[in-house]
Design an enzyme around this catalytic site. Structure first.
Site, PDB file in Angstrom:
ATOM      1  N   GLY A   1       0.809  -1.279   0.071  1.00  0.00           N
ATOM      2  CA  GLY A   1      -0.160  -0.223  -0.027  1.00  0.00           C
ATOM      3  C   GLY A   1       0.867   1.187   0.061  1.00  0.00           C
TER       4      GLY A   1
ATOM      5  N   ASP B   1      -5.166  -7.542  -8.035  1.00  0.00           N
ATOM      6  CA  ASP B   1      -4.905  -7.403  -6.332  1.00  0.00           C
ATOM      7  C   ASP B   1      -3.782  -6.330  -6.323  1.00  0.00           C
ATOM      8  OD1 ASP B   1      -6.633  -8.674  -4.802  1.00  0.00           O
ATOM      9  OD2 ASP B   1      -5.825 -10.545  -5.101  1.00  0.00           O
ATOM     10  N   LEU B   2      -4.011  -5.268  -5.857  1.00  0.00           N
ATOM     11  CA  LEU B   2      -2.825  -4.363  -5.507  1.00  0.00           C
ATOM     12  C   LEU B   2      -1.788  -4.771  -4.730  1.00  0.00           C
ATOM     13  CD1 LEU B   2      -2.025  -1.243  -5.427  1.00  0.00           C
ATOM     14  CD2 LEU B   2      -3.245  -1.058  -3.444  1.00  0.00           C
ATOM     15  N   ASP B   3      -0.777  -4.697  -5.512  1.00  0.00           N
ATOM     16  CA  ASP B   3       0.703  -5.351  -4.944  1.00  0.00           C
ATOM     17  C   ASP B   3       0.746  -6.654  -4.489  1.00  0.00           C
ATOM     18  OD1 ASP B   3       1.222  -2.609  -4.664  1.00  0.00           O
ATOM     19  OD2 ASP B   3       0.848  -2.145  -2.621  1.00  0.00           O
ATOM     20  N   GLU B   4      -0.163  -7.349  -5.316  1.00  0.00           N
ATOM     21  CA  GLU B   4      -0.193  -8.809  -4.979  1.00  0.00           C
ATOM     22  C   GLU B   4       0.004  -9.797  -6.242  1.00  0.00           C
ATOM     23  OE1 GLU B   4      -0.596 -10.415  -2.258  1.00  0.00           O
ATOM     24  OE2 GLU B   4      -1.579  -8.924  -0.991  1.00  0.00           O
TER      25      GLU B   4
END
Lengths: 299, 299, 299, 299
Positions: D217, D242-245
């Protein structure tokens, strides 16, 4: 303690009873991979891992390591090798099969310092280093009790300028007696004779306490301190006639600064030496290292 | 572009208008820290950072770097120095005050390769490297347009065996003309004469493309490849008469393996050289480096 | 073996009989360094090493560690401390003198895994870790024989959900009985109660088998494998009420790649854990670590 | 400048005119390597490099990357692919041939920070990064002049909450217009919509300024500072919903200590981000990365 280790080794052999590695060096030319993988497929082998490297696709030297499993492998060793020999000949290969369940017999040479010896013994005891450490040989008696606690025979063979030839003969006899596959010089502070080395080509692994080729020779930490380097290192290599010039297997480094004196460098260096030597020995035991000229390919 | 940089420098000077560093080397004896910190306290200075090192508390050499702020410092420079001189004498100190708002004037020497030059120019443009890059000097014309895009004067001074003396005279004249504090050899492939070096002691920073003292001299990557090392490196050092033997400021390394050819080592080496040189130059600019004998203390 | 260690400790005490460290945290304001160094100078102390850090020169918190020697120090401990107390009060300092010759008493907590325990015992035996390892406590009996070989008392205190309170009481009693200064959780797989932790604030050091704050909690290697990270790590920290959230003392990492399975990550992780924990413990023993808020200053 | 680059690309294409890579993922079973290498041999290809990995020899997923040369390759692309398709079908392979002389078309997305952009442009200009950087897109106008100096079209497409959909449509149109193969988010501080991402699966590479999964994040450096970590890092990954995933391609780290404030962490972090992103992009361009589930195999 010995029983526990014995059980670990047997468990390892059980888990790896169908596993082998095929190691190849030869002049590069088209068709090698196809021929080798076809051969393995036809013999019912399943390739787990395959690595290769060529110094030059046109006229260079080709290296290959294939790890495979084959049902009931131990019964077919001879057939496998005899079947492969025609391929080996046609490609002018230097080749051999190494069976994972044939645990390598290791001798360790030490002087007075124990850190490299202890790292090996400890990883071995933990099952991280799979070898049969059959004997420890030292020119000093000091580490005898420690070694014997591990249930390993310890031989004290003093070495002086006068007795060196005789001492090496005793050492060679022990290597023969214990049927040794690989010798590890774990900070053994003696220079071996060409005769001794030639008797076991590429079967002696040394740890040099510097980042070679910096500080070849004696007292590397003192010289690193005098030079004011900002990083120190250690180098593990196969022993050849040329002092500190054999094929390098692994190197490691650690940052230092002006506030470290020579003793600090030695203390930090011990930790680098331990891990570098342990990695080099592990890779040798797993048949990952192929030496050529004065270098190594590590798969 | 120049205006933006000028504004950045002015902003830096504004933010650091009361900041200085006091650098000391002297024979170690009790009372140095007490005397120095008492002096600064009495002069209204506030210590931000203080570092010290002694080669030996008994009879060794003592080094100290104190970073401090003092209200309206620029008006008191002379008084500060004149007041401190008695302390300096009584302790036989080698000392000087470096004022953060006096931006150092830098010359960069290059040949044809641009990677080290570009790293410096770029960090400088980003405001990470606080210097006044006053001039770039090269024995080749190639990088002229690039340098001039940054608004920096570029001088092409060819160097041959015959014209070397004459060329160095021109270079020295430029260093004088631009009032240069520090020269950086950013892969400048010429050996400087003792005369040139002695004219600016400990004011020339070089980047050597190997992990010194391994591979001193020419063609280090080719030799690293031939030796089969598993780690390569770069070394930034002050230039002295002894080729590649000056005090090391910083070193860096990178792992490689058998699959890297000499060209790969060069490519990876470029990245190590860039970061090692940039760190060494930054530390010099921040007055963090004290050379003694053939070493450095980096605070 | 015990006698050898005893002799090493005595030799260390002899070599360090006049050495101490003064540790300070206080609100930053001008004059602290001057006052402290003046105090030490007047008391005949010679400063060997001095480090300081401020979170903010204006209104921040100031930290200092001074290592010094003073002739016949052991006779003057009380006087030194009573003389310093007025300075301490006037600057609102949190301060203490740590005498190098007062060897810290250490307890080690383990479960079944031995790698962290062995690294500590081994460095201790080599004289690299200077502590009096007074007792090893475990919730399993397995490592008893190993520990006792080193001549160290081993207590097996089983822990179940039902007996946890009772077990912790027994543990606390042992810590008291052996007059323990610092407890090290060497892969002790139990969560300690707030009550237990509060009884020894900042005196319990843990090793967490991940690069915190990544993979807080259980099974970090499995989760690292599932996430496909390219680097794994370990973290040593002081234990506080918040699980895995205490002040970090040291971290270490190691590159991995897709070919490593969860077991490989564990094996490599063991080696990172060993060295990270040993460094953190050594720094604590040398009084290099000052905790504040949820962080540490490591001098 | 453009002509020089054009000549470099042409030289690269000339040097690699017969080189391709075959990438395969499929259920593991015996005979894959034999079949593939036999196929290549029969088609006159010479294998330069071959790498493989299996998640499990029994029932796992098998991955392979073969780099080979074949005389007059460009004339046989279609035949090669049509001949291989039956093998692909019989082993249920996901496969494709990537021809080294087909230079990939790249778009770079930036906001205001230039360090990652500059590293890519610079390596590209040096010929270390072989791509056709066709367009740079930004939500801010600031970096326009810099980009245009390199002779690359720059598009300023502002993004607000209200105009996001519209902006993404413009961006997608540009990607189509320039026939983009891969997009690199070089610190592009906008979250992309699922729709945008799905339009180019595994074709968007991001650099996240932390050692994921730590500090997922926003504001990772501030949070790293608050947590007091001793090592910071950066992560390059494929972008998924998926953010940063998304699958991690590469990570890098750098040691820090208590004396670094959040600004220092950002400055050091910039250098880690640059090198991590550049490595990840280079590996993607060389067809070394195969994503599966949420991980990558990097050959």
């Amino acid at each position: 303690m010995k029983d526990l280790r014995q059980r670990k080794i047997e468990l390892f052999q059980q888990n790896n009873k169908d596993k082998a590695r095929l190691l190849i060096s030869c002049p590069d030319k088209p068709g090698i991979v196809a021929t080798v993988s076809e051969f393995l497929y036809e013999h019912g082998a399943n390739i787990i891992q395959s690595d290769q490297y060529t110094t030059d696709p046109e006229g260079g030297t080709f290296f290959m390591r294939v790890e495979f499993t084959m049902p009931n492998l131990s019964e077919f060793e001879q057939k496998l090798e005899s079947d492969f020999s025609t391929i080996g000949e046609s490609f002018k290969m230097d080749w051999h099969f190494a069976y994972a369940y044939h645990i390598k017999k290791m001798a360790i040479f030490v002087s007075k310092q124990d850190h490299c010896l202890m790292e090996l013994l400890w990883q071995w005891q933990a099952g991280d280093l799979v070898a049969d450490i059959a004997v420890v040989i030292s020119n000093h008696p000091d580490l005898g009790p420690t070694v014997e606690q591990f249930g390993i025979p310890f031989y004290h063979i003093p070495v002086t300028k006068e007795t060196k030839d005789e001492a090496e003969e005793k050492q060679l006899k022990l290597l023969e007696q214990f049927d040794i596959d690989v010798s590890v010089l774990a900070r053994y502070m003696q220079i071996l004779s060409p005769k001794f080395i030639e008797a076991q080509p590429l079967k002696i692994i040394n740890i040099h306490h510097s980042f070679l080729p910096a500080f070849i020779g004696a007292r590397p930490y003192e010289r690193a301190y005098d030079r004011g380097v900002k990083i120190i290192g250690a180098t593990s290599h196969y022993v050849t006639d040329d002092l500190d010039e054999g094929p390098i297997i692994e190197q490691g480094v650690q940052r230092v600064d002006h506030s470290y004196n020579a003793e600090d460098l030695k203390r930090i260096g011990r930790s680098v030496e331990r891990s570098v030597l342990a990695r080099a020995v592990a890779w040798h035991l797993e048949d990952r290292v192929i030496a050529y000229k004065n270098k190594t390919v590590v798969f």
